[in-house]
Design a protein around this motif. Structure first.
Motif, PDB file in Angstrom:
ATOM      1  N   ALA A 134     -15.903   4.137  24.618  1.00  0.00           N
ATOM      2  CA  ALA A 134     -16.927   5.101  25.028  1.00  0.00           C
ATOM      3  C   ALA A 134     -16.671   5.614  26.444  1.00  0.00           C
ATOM      4  CB  ALA A 134     -18.307   4.476  24.924  1.00  0.00           C
ATOM      5  N   LEU A 135     -16.310   4.722  27.358  1.00  0.00           N
ATOM      6  CA  LEU A 135     -16.015   5.145  28.735  1.00  0.00           C
ATOM      7  C   LEU A 135     -14.806   6.065  28.775  1.00  0.00           C
ATOM      8  CD1 LEU A 135     -16.566   1.747  30.598  1.00  0.00           C
ATOM      9  CD2 LEU A 135     -17.995   3.795  30.778  1.00  0.00           C
ATOM     10  N   MET A 136     -13.811   5.770  27.974  1.00  0.00           N
ATOM     11  CA  MET A 136     -12.614   6.597  27.958  1.00  0.00           C
ATOM     12  C   MET A 136     -12.902   7.987  27.409  1.00  0.00           C
ATOM     13  SD  MET A 136      -8.981   5.855  26.062  1.00  0.00           S
ATOM     14  CE  MET A 136      -9.735   6.079  24.445  1.00  0.00           C
ATOM     15  N   VAL A 137     -13.627   8.057  26.287  1.00  0.00           N
ATOM     16  CA  VAL A 137     -13.941   9.360  25.697  1.00  0.00           C
ATOM     17  C   VAL A 137     -14.893  10.146  26.592  1.00  0.00           C
ATOM     18  CG1 VAL A 137     -15.031  10.486  23.709  1.00  0.00           C
ATOM     19  CG2 VAL A 137     -13.502   8.536  23.362  1.00  0.00           C
ATOM     20  N   HIS A 138     -15.826   9.433  27.230  1.00  0.00           N
ATOM     21  CA  HIS A 138     -16.804  10.115  28.086  1.00  0.00           C
ATOM     22  C   HIS A 138     -16.141  10.795  29.283  1.00  0.00           C
ATOM     23  CE1 HIS A 138     -20.664  10.957  29.910  1.00  0.00           C
ATOM     24  NE2 HIS A 138     -20.312  10.303  31.008  1.00  0.00           N
ATOM     25  N   ARG A 139     -15.041  10.240  29.781  1.00  0.00           N
ATOM     26  CA  ARG A 139     -14.380  10.793  30.957  1.00  0.00           C
ATOM     27  C   ARG A 139     -13.333  11.848  30.623  1.00  0.00           C
ATOM     28  NH1 ARG A 139     -13.474   5.115  34.324  1.00  0.00           N
ATOM     29  NH2 ARG A 139     -15.700   4.681  34.695  1.00  0.00           N
ATOM     30  N   LEU A 140     -13.083  12.095  29.348  1.00  0.00           N
ATOM     31  CA  LEU A 140     -12.106  13.115  28.980  1.00  0.00           C
ATOM     32  C   LEU A 140     -12.611  14.498  29.355  1.00  0.00           C
ATOM     33  CD1 LEU A 140     -10.915  11.909  25.457  1.00  0.00           C
ATOM     34  CD2 LEU A 140      -9.641  11.809  27.590  1.00  0.00           C
ATOM     35  N   ARG A 141     -11.697  15.340  29.793  1.00  0.00           N
ATOM     36  CA  ARG A 141     -12.038  16.716  30.153  1.00  0.00           C
ATOM     37  C   ARG A 141     -11.709  17.703  29.038  1.00  0.00           C
ATOM     38  NH1 ARG A 141     -13.219  17.243  35.542  1.00  0.00           N
ATOM     39  NH2 ARG A 141     -12.713  15.455  36.879  1.00  0.00           N
ATOM     40  N   PHE A 142     -10.918  17.279  28.068  1.00  0.00           N
ATOM     41  CA  PHE A 142     -10.577  18.159  26.958  1.00  0.00           C
ATOM     42  C   PHE A 142     -10.395  17.295  25.708  1.00  0.00           C
ATOM     43  CE2 PHE A 142      -6.727  16.813  29.030  1.00  0.00           C
ATOM     44  CZ  PHE A 142      -5.864  16.476  27.999  1.00  0.00           C
ATOM     45  N   MET A 143     -10.547  17.913  24.530  1.00  0.00           N
ATOM     46  CA  MET A 143     -10.390  17.256  23.231  1.00  0.00           C
ATOM     47  C   MET A 143     -11.316  16.051  23.078  1.00  0.00           C
ATOM     48  SD  MET A 143      -6.258  17.478  22.641  1.00  0.00           S
ATOM     49  CE  MET A 143      -6.422  16.934  20.949  1.00  0.00           C
ATOM     50  N   LYS A 144     -12.477  16.115  23.717  1.00  0.00           N
ATOM     51  CA  LYS A 144     -13.418  15.002  23.607  1.00  0.00           C
ATOM     52  C   LYS A 144     -13.924  14.844  22.179  1.00  0.00           C
ATOM     53  CE  LYS A 144     -16.277  14.312  26.947  1.00  0.00           C
ATOM     54  NZ  LYS A 144     -17.416  14.397  27.905  1.00  0.00           N
ATOM     55  N   ALA A 145     -14.264  15.956  21.526  1.00  0.00           N
ATOM     56  CA  ALA A 145     -14.770  15.886  20.153  1.00  0.00           C
ATOM     57  C   ALA A 145     -13.701  15.348  19.203  1.00  0.00           C
ATOM     58  CB  ALA A 145     -15.241  17.264  19.697  1.00  0.00           C
ATOM     59  N   PHE A 146     -12.437  15.676  19.454  1.00  0.00           N
ATOM     60  CA  PHE A 146     -11.354  15.198  18.587  1.00  0.00           C
ATOM     61  C   PHE A 146     -11.229  13.685  18.651  1.00  0.00           C
ATOM     62  CE2 PHE A 146      -6.892  13.831  18.401  1.00  0.00           C
ATOM     63  CZ  PHE A 146      -6.595  14.159  17.080  1.00  0.00           C
ATOM     64  N   PHE A 147     -11.160  13.143  19.856  1.00  0.00           N
ATOM     65  CA  PHE A 147     -11.007  11.692  19.992  1.00  0.00           C
ATOM     66  C   PHE A 147     -12.261  10.953  19.536  1.00  0.00           C
ATOM     67  CE2 PHE A 147      -7.683  13.098  22.927  1.00  0.00           C
ATOM     68  CZ  PHE A 147      -6.634  12.282  22.514  1.00  0.00           C
ATOM     69  N   ARG A 148     -13.436  11.562  19.747  1.00  0.00           N
ATOM     70  CA  ARG A 148     -14.659  10.929  19.260  1.00  0.00           C
ATOM     71  C   ARG A 148     -14.626  10.828  17.735  1.00  0.00           C
ATOM     72  NH1 ARG A 148     -18.220  14.073  21.701  1.00  0.00           N
ATOM     73  NH2 ARG A 148     -18.431  15.502  19.945  1.00  0.00           N
ATOM     74  N   SER A 149     -14.154  11.853  17.074  1.00  0.00           N
ATOM     75  CA  SER A 149     -14.068  11.829  15.611  1.00  0.00           C
ATOM     76  C   SER A 149     -13.001  10.859  15.125  1.00  0.00           C
ATOM     77  CB  SER A 149     -13.768  13.242  15.082  1.00  0.00           C
ATOM     78  OG  SER A 149     -14.755  14.162  15.490  1.00  0.00           O
TER      79      SER A 149
END
Length: 341
Positions: A134-149
């Motif tokens: 969650a911390l890693m995905v939350h700090r992403l600046r791009f492709m956040k929805a992709f990695f969350r999925s």
């Protein structure tokens, strides 16, 4: 002496009733004699329509809940007081003998020890992995929805399918298993991952498959909680000289995630109590490494088909889950408001 005639009288119109006079007039009337307010009939029809819609949509679910959940629970509790071998309609009442039998059964108490080991491993590891994702995905600046999925997708896979993949492809214990192939590159011998309890390599197989299946779900819970943390807290910490990283995580992020962490730990603990599919499919009919539900399955549906003893074990397990959950919730402060922390 002349006199002027008086001016003609102008007709007077009756004064319109004011709100006070109207209320005074209506005060003496009975409630049934008062005029209905605007929209009263429509509102009553709307309430009836909403009630009808509620029962239409929730009625089938409630019927299924009663038939497939509450009636079996009550029936299981009833069977636990009877000698029910090879039948679910017994007639011989034996009281608490089934409970004494299960509490003195070494296989059942040993399954509780197995669960304790499993919970001690899977609960903290899943909590840490989910929070880290969650911390890693939350700090992403791009492709956040992709990695969350991507991280959430394994949740849609069934435990049975994932267990068979882990057993037949990754940790099969033969030379063509992926893990043994990778170990062979470094000159290591093949490992029988699921064939021998000494050493207990099967824990690695069971823990990894459950981590892959459920870490993404709890990551979503942590991610939603992270998005609700006010950014002004981090700005104030930066002004006070706090360094981004461990200091802000320890003093700001982790305290703000206390409620979510408590809920996640409770859910993980209950899920660990209910572990069945991966143990049943990975360990087959081994006499070791059985959690409580697998042991109760073989007790009730094995060769003896002792439904009474199996039902008594299920009641004991249910009470144990309730006690541990309540104690853990009280210890972690589950359900308390923000002001009481």
């Amino acid at each position: 002496m002349s006199t002027t005639p008086p001016p003609p009288a102008t007709p007077t119109t009756p004064a319109a009733p004011t709100a006070s006079t109207a209320s005074t007039r209506d005060a003496g009337r009975p409630a049934s004699a008062k005029a209905p307010g605007p929209g009263t009939g429509r509102s009553r029809k709307g309430v009836r329509g909403s009630t009808l819609s509620f029962w239409i949509f929730t009625g089938p679910f409630l019927v299924g809940l009663v038939i497939f959940v509450y009636i079996p629970i009550g029936w299981s509790a009833w069977l636990s007081f009877f000698e029910a071998r090879y039948t679910v309609t017994p007639d011989k009442f034996i009281g608490f003998d089934n409970y004494r039998l299960m509490l003195t059964n070494g296989d059942f108490t040993g399954s509780l020890v197995t669960f304790t080991v499993f919970a001690a491993i899977i609960v903290p590891v899943t909590w840490a992995l989910s929070l880290g994702l969650a911390l890693m995905v939350h700090r992403l600046r791009f492709m956040k929805a992709f990695f969350r999925s991507v991280f959430f997708l394994p949740t849609a896979c069934s435990f049975v399918a994932a267990s068979l993949i882990w057993k037949m492809s990754l940790f099969s214990g033969v030379r063509f298993g992926m893990m043994n192939t990778v170990l062979g590159w470094f000159g290591a011998e093949n490992i029988a991952w699921l064939a021998d309890p000494n050493p207990p390599w099967y824990w690695l197989v069971i823990v990894t498959v459950r981590l892959w299946l459920q870490a993404g779900f709890y990551m979503i819970l942590f991610l939603a909680a992270l998005q609700n943390i006010p950014p002004v807290l981090y700005e104030a910490a930066a002004i006070d000289g706090a360094k981004p990283g461990w200091q802000t995580f320890r003093h700001i992020t982790l305290p703000q995630l206390r409620a979510t962490s408590t809920a996640v730990i409770l859910l993980l603990l209950v899920a660990a109590y209910q572990a069945f599919d991966e143990f049943f499919n990975l360990l087959s009919k081994t006499t070791w490494g059985r959690p409580p539900l697998v042991e109760l399955y073989y007790t009730a549906l094995g060769d003896d088909q002792d439904y009474g003893a199996g039902s008594a074990g299920a009641v004991i397990l249910t009470l144990l889950i309730c006690m541990v959950t309540l104690l853990q919730g009280r210890f972690l402060g589950f359900g308390k408001g923000e002001d009481s922390r």
